[in-house]
Design an enzyme around this catalytic site. Structure first.
Site, mmCIF file in Angstrom:
data_model
loop_
_atom_site.group_PDB
_atom_site.id
_atom_site.type_symbol
_atom_site.label_atom_id
_atom_site.label_comp_id
_atom_site.label_asym_id
_atom_site.label_seq_id
_atom_site.Cartn_x
_atom_site.Cartn_y
_atom_site.Cartn_z
ATOM 1 N N GLY B 10 38.852 -9.502 97.925
ATOM 2 C CA GLY B 10 39.389 -8.488 98.832
ATOM 3 C C GLY B 10 38.271 -7.597 99.347
ATOM 4 O O GLY B 10 37.394 -7.196 98.583
ATOM 5 N N ALA B 11 38.295 -7.303 100.647
ATOM 6 C CA ALA B 11 37.214 -6.533 101.270
ATOM 7 C C ALA B 11 37.739 -5.295 101.980
ATOM 8 O O ALA B 11 37.206 -4.860 102.989
ATOM 9 C CB ALA B 11 36.437 -7.416 102.238
ATOM 10 N N GLY B 12 38.816 -4.729 101.439
ATOM 11 C CA GLY B 12 39.279 -3.437 101.944
ATOM 12 C C GLY B 12 38.494 -2.332 101.258
ATOM 13 O O GLY B 12 37.393 -2.558 100.744
ATOM 14 N N ALA B 14 38.921 -0.626 98.396
ATOM 15 C CA ALA B 14 38.647 -0.784 96.963
ATOM 16 C C ALA B 14 37.576 -1.845 96.752
ATOM 17 O O ALA B 14 36.614 -1.639 95.998
ATOM 18 C CB ALA B 14 39.926 -1.147 96.214
ATOM 19 N N GLY B 15 37.716 -2.968 97.411
ATOM 20 C CA GLY B 15 36.782 -4.071 97.237
ATOM 21 C C GLY B 15 35.383 -3.711 97.714
ATOM 22 O O GLY B 15 34.393 -3.964 97.015
ATOM 23 N N PHE B 114 49.400 17.616 103.741
ATOM 24 C CA PHE B 114 50.101 16.350 103.577
ATOM 25 C C PHE B 114 51.268 16.549 102.620
ATOM 26 O O PHE B 114 51.372 17.597 101.965
ATOM 27 C CB PHE B 114 49.134 15.266 103.072
ATOM 28 C CG PHE B 114 48.999 14.119 104.021
ATOM 29 C CD1 PHE B 114 48.501 14.299 105.289
ATOM 30 C CD2 PHE B 114 49.405 12.834 103.653
ATOM 31 C CE1 PHE B 114 48.398 13.238 106.176
ATOM 32 C CE2 PHE B 114 49.294 11.765 104.532
ATOM 33 C CZ PHE B 114 48.789 11.969 105.794
ATOM 34 N N GLN B 227 57.531 1.945 97.840
ATOM 35 C CA GLN B 227 57.620 3.147 98.677
ATOM 36 C C GLN B 227 58.151 2.857 100.074
ATOM 37 O O GLN B 227 57.631 1.987 100.774
ATOM 38 C CB GLN B 227 56.236 3.785 98.805
ATOM 39 C CG GLN B 227 56.249 5.047 99.664
ATOM 40 C CD GLN B 227 55.032 5.919 99.417
ATOM 41 O OE1 GLN B 227 53.942 5.615 99.875
ATOM 42 N NE2 GLN B 227 55.222 6.999 98.689
ATOM 43 N N HIS B 229 58.270 4.530 103.549
ATOM 44 C CA HIS B 229 57.645 5.621 104.315
ATOM 45 C C HIS B 229 58.697 6.207 105.255
ATOM 46 O O HIS B 229 59.433 5.452 105.899
ATOM 47 C CB HIS B 229 56.455 5.087 105.119
ATOM 48 C CG HIS B 229 55.590 6.160 105.687
ATOM 49 N ND1 HIS B 229 55.980 6.950 106.742
ATOM 50 C CD2 HIS B 229 54.350 6.589 105.340
ATOM 51 C CE1 HIS B 229 55.015 7.817 107.018
ATOM 52 N NE2 HIS B 229 54.010 7.613 106.182
ATOM 53 N N LEU B 239 53.933 1.875 111.563
ATOM 54 C CA LEU B 239 53.820 3.187 110.919
ATOM 55 C C LEU B 239 53.451 4.286 111.910
ATOM 56 O O LEU B 239 52.596 4.113 112.768
ATOM 57 C CB LEU B 239 52.714 3.086 109.855
ATOM 58 C CG LEU B 239 52.294 4.374 109.153
ATOM 59 C CD1 LEU B 239 53.405 4.880 108.250
ATOM 60 C CD2 LEU B 239 51.023 4.145 108.350
ATOM 61 N N GLU B 242 52.206 10.246 108.370
ATOM 62 C CA GLU B 242 52.663 11.532 107.834
ATOM 63 C C GLU B 242 51.846 12.693 108.421
ATOM 64 O O GLU B 242 52.266 13.849 108.377
ATOM 65 C CB GLU B 242 52.476 11.483 106.312
ATOM 66 C CG GLU B 242 53.057 12.643 105.554
ATOM 67 C CD GLU B 242 53.094 12.342 104.042
ATOM 68 O OE1 GLU B 242 53.686 11.315 103.663
ATOM 69 O OE2 GLU B 242 52.537 13.122 103.276
ATOM 70 N N ARG B 273 57.462 11.576 99.749
ATOM 71 C CA ARG B 273 57.989 10.541 100.637
ATOM 72 C C ARG B 273 59.355 10.022 100.190
ATOM 73 O O ARG B 273 60.227 9.776 101.025
ATOM 74 C CB ARG B 273 57.001 9.389 100.731
ATOM 75 C CG ARG B 273 55.811 9.754 101.570
ATOM 76 C CD ARG B 273 54.817 8.638 101.660
ATOM 77 N NE ARG B 273 53.752 9.018 102.587
ATOM 78 C CZ ARG B 273 52.625 8.338 102.752
ATOM 79 N NH1 ARG B 273 52.421 7.242 102.058
ATOM 80 N NH2 ARG B 273 51.717 8.742 103.611
ATOM 81 N N HIS B 337 56.434 0.396 102.808
ATOM 82 C CA HIS B 337 55.092 0.797 103.195
ATOM 83 C C HIS B 337 54.047 0.505 102.135
ATOM 84 O O HIS B 337 52.918 0.149 102.452
ATOM 85 C CB HIS B 337 55.124 2.306 103.480
ATOM 86 C CG HIS B 337 53.809 2.893 103.857
ATOM 87 N ND1 HIS B 337 53.074 2.422 104.927
ATOM 88 C CD2 HIS B 337 53.081 3.909 103.320
ATOM 89 C CE1 HIS B 337 51.958 3.145 105.024
ATOM 90 N NE2 HIS B 337 51.927 4.031 104.057
ATOM 91 N N GLU B 361 45.483 -1.111 95.924
ATOM 92 C CA GLU B 361 46.942 -1.219 95.937
ATOM 93 C C GLU B 361 47.466 -2.286 94.994
ATOM 94 O O GLU B 361 48.550 -2.153 94.429
ATOM 95 C CB GLU B 361 47.464 -1.475 97.358
ATOM 96 C CG GLU B 361 48.991 -1.387 97.426
ATOM 97 C CD GLU B 361 49.550 -1.395 98.850
ATOM 98 O OE1 GLU B 361 48.780 -1.187 99.801
ATOM 99 O OE2 GLU B 361 50.772 -1.583 98.993
ATOM 100 N N ARG B 372 54.118 7.607 95.343
ATOM 101 C CA ARG B 372 52.751 8.001 95.680
ATOM 102 C C ARG B 372 52.751 9.109 96.725
ATOM 103 O O ARG B 372 53.521 9.063 97.687
ATOM 104 C CB ARG B 372 51.994 6.788 96.243
ATOM 105 C CG ARG B 372 50.600 7.109 96.726
ATOM 106 C CD ARG B 372 49.848 5.876 97.185
ATOM 107 N NE ARG B 372 50.375 5.262 98.386
ATOM 108 C CZ ARG B 372 50.175 5.723 99.622
ATOM 109 N NH1 ARG B 372 49.502 6.845 99.824
ATOM 110 N NH2 ARG B 372 50.682 5.079 100.680
ATOM 111 N N SER B 377 46.380 7.152 98.365
ATOM 112 C CA SER B 377 46.034 5.741 98.204
ATOM 113 C C SER B 377 44.558 5.509 98.506
ATOM 114 O O SER B 377 43.873 4.777 97.798
ATOM 115 C CB SER B 377 46.902 4.852 99.089
ATOM 116 O OG SER B 377 46.749 5.205 100.433
ATOM 117 N N LEU B 378 44.048 6.153 99.569
ATOM 118 C CA LEU B 378 42.631 5.977 99.884
ATOM 119 C C LEU B 378 41.782 6.507 98.736
ATOM 120 O O LEU B 378 40.766 5.921 98.354
ATOM 121 C CB LEU B 378 42.274 6.699 101.188
ATOM 122 C CG LEU B 378 42.916 6.176 102.466
ATOM 123 C CD1 LEU B 378 42.279 6.831 103.684
ATOM 124 C CD2 LEU B 378 42.787 4.680 102.581
#
Lengths: 321, 560
Positions: B10-12, B14-15, B114, B227, B229, B239, B242, B273, B337, B361, B372, B377-378
């Site tokens: 995974g290359a998001g 976290a990765g 937020f 979740q 949203h 989406l 928020e 949420r 979401h 995630e 959450r 999450s970020l």
């Protein structure tokens, strides 16, 4: 609504390079459906062999760049109703200027190689002792134009320079370069500008055709970013290029004669000491004379050209104050 | 042979954050991703990233408590303490890498409010925060010359002597299978929104990482916590951040009332949420909706403000609905979401399988519990992405590489060949669409025994049909028909874990709201559900429970 799609197909396992086949699909779609909705429906219900890339469906991941009716678009944000009228067919092809892997999927390796070429990462000399870099918010908001780039490749697809010159770094990578040149946290501004000014395929190779500005789905306006870097490069003292000489000669000629002195422009752009280039030009000159296309050696003046000179003088004096 | 110290799936965010850290530690690192890194779904995070910056008056314990309250006390408090106390450094580091966060007049980072928090501590880049951070982390990856297996699809984890030592993966562009060996594997493969329909998630969010780890023996924890949203577009499920409400937008019912004033008098539109989604659904169910939607109203914010601070939202509303947010309210409704549940890890990202880590995630540390908070999450991805790399780097000092045998590769080759050889019968898309619609019906904003039993029956039906799925496309190059069929197997596993976990929890907590048992029950259910892959059990699932870690915040009634 009833829609007709004509989709370009290429299968590297059964077809030779450069070949393609057209498949037509007729389908009933929701009035607000997008071209991507249609392609997904084809893939899921009609033809599981159709290859395309897509992910977010919300114009943020940059996967689904394709040509629709001849122009590069993100198909997830292209509504069917906006690209067709009753009875017409929507033509869908892979993006241009990229090699085709299969059907609508192109290779983006050269694209990302060019991004790599501009050293696309922040290079500060030193970091703050504590906390973040403190910089003006306007200077950060200014960068958002280029940060909106999602690397979809649409600008590269329709770039008229890349069509004939593979060496051109291209609109996307140059917009990325601009983002660092303009970042007040980066300390390599001068080095970056010097490199972009001198390198083959750099900032002077854009022909200002506006195509990238037109097709960019995120309003990055790469051409404007390139033009800004030309100005910045000149201001930073990078003047030993045909691009700079071309600019100077162009403006000098129009200021003086109210017209472009094409013969002088060619020579001055090359530079009076650039012997090899001048020899090339001489050859072109001879051919032009033979075909009756040679511009006059002594340029004609525009009527009332002194008025044009006055415009120049006024702009220059305003700029100096 | 492909071989690395650390292989990250995974290359998001976290990765890539894990990859940057592992590279800095001098290791041989590679990332494998079924899409190019900048196409990852982290892109879709719009509103921002939470961080209590202590050097400007915020305190991390305030953020921790908001997070724990948001989680309806199901988060493990030791994990939340780590996330909140490391948040400040994590965000400053992103800024120094080059993220163009919005700033205040003083040139320092600015914030917006937020949900679930009264303090403005969300750092942001317009409404493209995820995309802006993802691209900067990709820049860092380029700077460090990271190896990326781009458009490679992981089909199996290689487990030898109980340790994870690599993967078998399909190179999508050529259609060939390879083994990639690694001393440690970090799973950062993202969420599973596609198990539901509609969902805000990208088409690539198919729970691959969850299912791969699950089959290797790692439990999926709290999978019932899905979740919804509060502000997604009808039909497409796209989406709307928020951030709109964070910047002051209102939610209206068909009578023009700001109904959130009634449900959450103190936090109003910025309650958690789960609370806002339930309030909307209640309004809709009681006849005060508009075609199954409520309205999100930004008009009073003014055009200039909307275009400056929420430009991407305006783009989405105009392009996809033809609505100008400065002129017209936009119809929205709750939509799937994010999945709070995930592969169970400790605070260093380690799972019960040695050598296998998880972050982002797909993981459940657990910092989100039953609900959450937006913009957490970020934060989760960068804090625990980094930690998993640091810990993995320690782990590899004491282990050898795997055997290098072709046994696993050959087994996968045989399995895929038999899938390719099936006679045309069931189509993956029909099965996926059926399952996803049934999951949304059964595991909704509101659920009860009957609805969840319905979803369970649907999953059984799906599992009966799975062996009949056939691949129409017989080619090798970019055969997405094959990829989607393999993803379908992952989604069926995730759906299975979700329905069994949901049926286990006999209370209402956070996102798991049962209309037949409406109260939270701390005495019996202040615990996690753990769904294990167990072929000997009915439906191949065994659900256990484990206690929640409480450090200093005793559960109290949750009021917004």
């Amino acid at each position: 609504m009833n829609s007709k799609l004509k989709v370009s197909r290429f299968d590297p396992e059964t077809m030779g390079s450069g070949q393609r086949r057209w498949d037509e699909f007729e389908m009933d779609l929701h009035p607000s459906a997008t071209v991507l909705d249609a392609l997904i429906q084809i893939r899921e219900e009609v033809d599981g062999t159709l290859a395309l890339r897509c992910a977010c469906r919300a114009s943020i991941c940059g996967s689904c760049g394709m040509r629709v009716n001849g122009e590069a678009k993100l198909v997830c944000k292209t509504r069917i109703a906006d690209v067709t009228e009753e009875g017409t067919t929507i033509v869908i092809e892979p993006m241009g200027n990229h090699g085709i892997i299969k059907d609508l999927v192109v290779s983006l390796d050269p694209f990302f190689d060019k991004v790599r070429q501009v050293d696309p990462y922040l290079q500060p000399d030193e970091e703050p002792e504590q906390g973040e870099f403190v910089v003006n918010n306007d200077s950060m908001e200014n960068l958002l134009t280029a940060m909106n780039c999602i690397m979809c490749g649409a600008c590269v697809s329709d770039c008229t320079v890349l069509e004939v010159d593979e060496a051109f770094i291209g609109p996307a990578a140059l917009a990325k370069a601009w983002r660092f040149v303009e970042d007040p946290r980066d300390d390599q501004r001068d080095e970056r500008l010097k490199e972009l000014n001198e390198v083959e395929g750099g900032i002077w190779d854009c022909t200002r055709c506006f195509k990238c500005v037109e097709v960019c789905p995120k309003d990055v306006a790469p051409m404007d970013r390139i033009m800004e870097m030309r100005d910045m490069a000149i201001e930073a003292g990078n003047r030993n290029t045909s691009g700079y000489r071309h600019t100077e000669s162009f403006s000098k000629s129009v200021k003086k004669h109210g017209r472009l002195d094409e013969a002088r422009l060619a020579v001055e752009s090359a530079g009076y000491t650039n012997i090899p280039r001048l020899i090339d030009l001489a050859e072109i000159g001879v051919k032009s004379v033979l075909k009756g296309k040679m511009p006059p050696i002594v340029p004609h003046k525009a009527d009332e050209n002194e008025k044009i000179t006055r415009i120049f003088e006024r702009v220059e004096s305003e700029r100096n104050t | 042979m492909y071989k690395h110290d650390v292989l990250i799936i995974g290359a998001g965010l976290a990765g890539l954050r894990a990859a940057v850290e592992a590279t800095r530690l001098g290791l041989d690192v590679a990332v494998i991703s079924k899409v190019h890194p900048v196409r990852s779904h982290s892109n879709a995070a719009q509103g921002g990233i939470n961080a209590p910056l202590t050097d400007r008056g915020d305190d991390w314990e305030g953020h921790a408590l908001d997070t724990i309250k948001g989680s309806d006390y199901l988060a493990d408090q030791d994990a939340v303490e780590i996330m909140s106390s490391e948040a400040g450094d994590a965000v400053i580091e992103l800024e120094r890498m080059g993220v163009i966060f919005s700033r205040g007049e003083d040139g320092r980072l600015g914030t917006r409010r937020f949900g679930g928090q009264l303090v403005a501590r969300t750092f942001f880049v317009g409404a493209i925060t995820g995309s802006a951070i993802l691209h900067v982390l990709y820049e860092q990856a380029l700077k460090h010359g990271l190896n990326v297996y781009e458009e490679w699809f992981v089909t199996d984890l290689i487990i030898e002597d109980g340790r994870c030592v690599g993967v078998v993966a399909l190179d999508i562009k050529t259609g060939t299978l390879h083994s990639i060996w690694a001393k440690t594997v970090i799973m950062a493969a993202g969420g599973a929104g596609r198990v539901f329909e509609p969902s805000t998630n990208a088409i690539i969010c198919t729970g691959d990482g969850l299912a791969l780890a699950w089959r290797a023996g790692v439990p999926m924890m709290d999978m019932e916590m899905v979740q919804y949203h509060p502000t997604t577009l009808a039909r497409t499920g796209i989406l709307l951040s928020e951030a709109a409400r964070g910047e002051g937008a209102h939610l209206l019912n068909s009578e023009g009332d700001r109904f959130m004033l009634k449900y959450a008098p103190q936090y109003e539109e910025l309650a958690s949420r789960d609370v806002v989604s339930r309030s909307e659904q209640t309004e809709i169910n009681e006849g005060r909706g508009i075609d199954g939607n409520v309205l999100l109203d930004l008009r009073h914010l003014g055009r200039e403000f909307i275009e400056d601070r929420l430009g991407y939202l305006q783009e989405v509303a105009v392009e996809f609905l033809g609505i100008d947010l400065a002129e017209q309210p936009v119809p929205v409704r709750p939509g799937v979401h994010y999945i709070m549940g995930g592969i169970k890890t400790d605070v260093d990202g380690a799972t019960v399988v040695p050598g296998l880590y998880a972050a982002g995630e797909c993981a459940n540390v657990s910092v989100h519990g039953a609900n959450r908070l937006g913009a957490n999450s970020l934060l989760d991805t960068v804090v625990f992405g980094r930690r998993s790399a640091v810990h993995a780097a320690e782990y590899i000092k004491s282990v050898d590489a795997g055997s290098g045998s072709d046994e696993h590769l050959n087994a996968t080759k045989a399995r895929i060949q038999s899938l390719m050889d099936r006679e045309p019968n069931e189509n993956w898309a029909a099965v996926r669409n059926y399952m996803a619609n049934e999951m949304t019906k059964g595991i909704g904003v509101f659920r009860d025994q009957a609805s969840m039993e319905g979803a369970k029956a649907a999953i059984r039906n799906v599992n009966e049909r799975m062996p009949n799925i056939a691949i129409q496309n017989k080619g090798k190059v970019f055969n997405t028909d094959l990829i989607f069929s393999l993803e379908m197997e992952f989604m069926a596993d995730v759906g299975n874990a979700i329905v069994h976990s949901a049926l286990t929890r006999k209370e209402s907590r956070g996102a798991h709201f049962r209309t037949d048992i409406t109260e939270r029950d701390d005495e019996n259910w202040l615990k996690h559900t753990l769904a294990y892959h167990d072929p000997d059990n009915e439906d191949g699932v065994r659900v256990e429970t484990s206690p929640v870690t409480i450090t200093k915040w005793e559960p109290v009634k949750r009021v917004y």
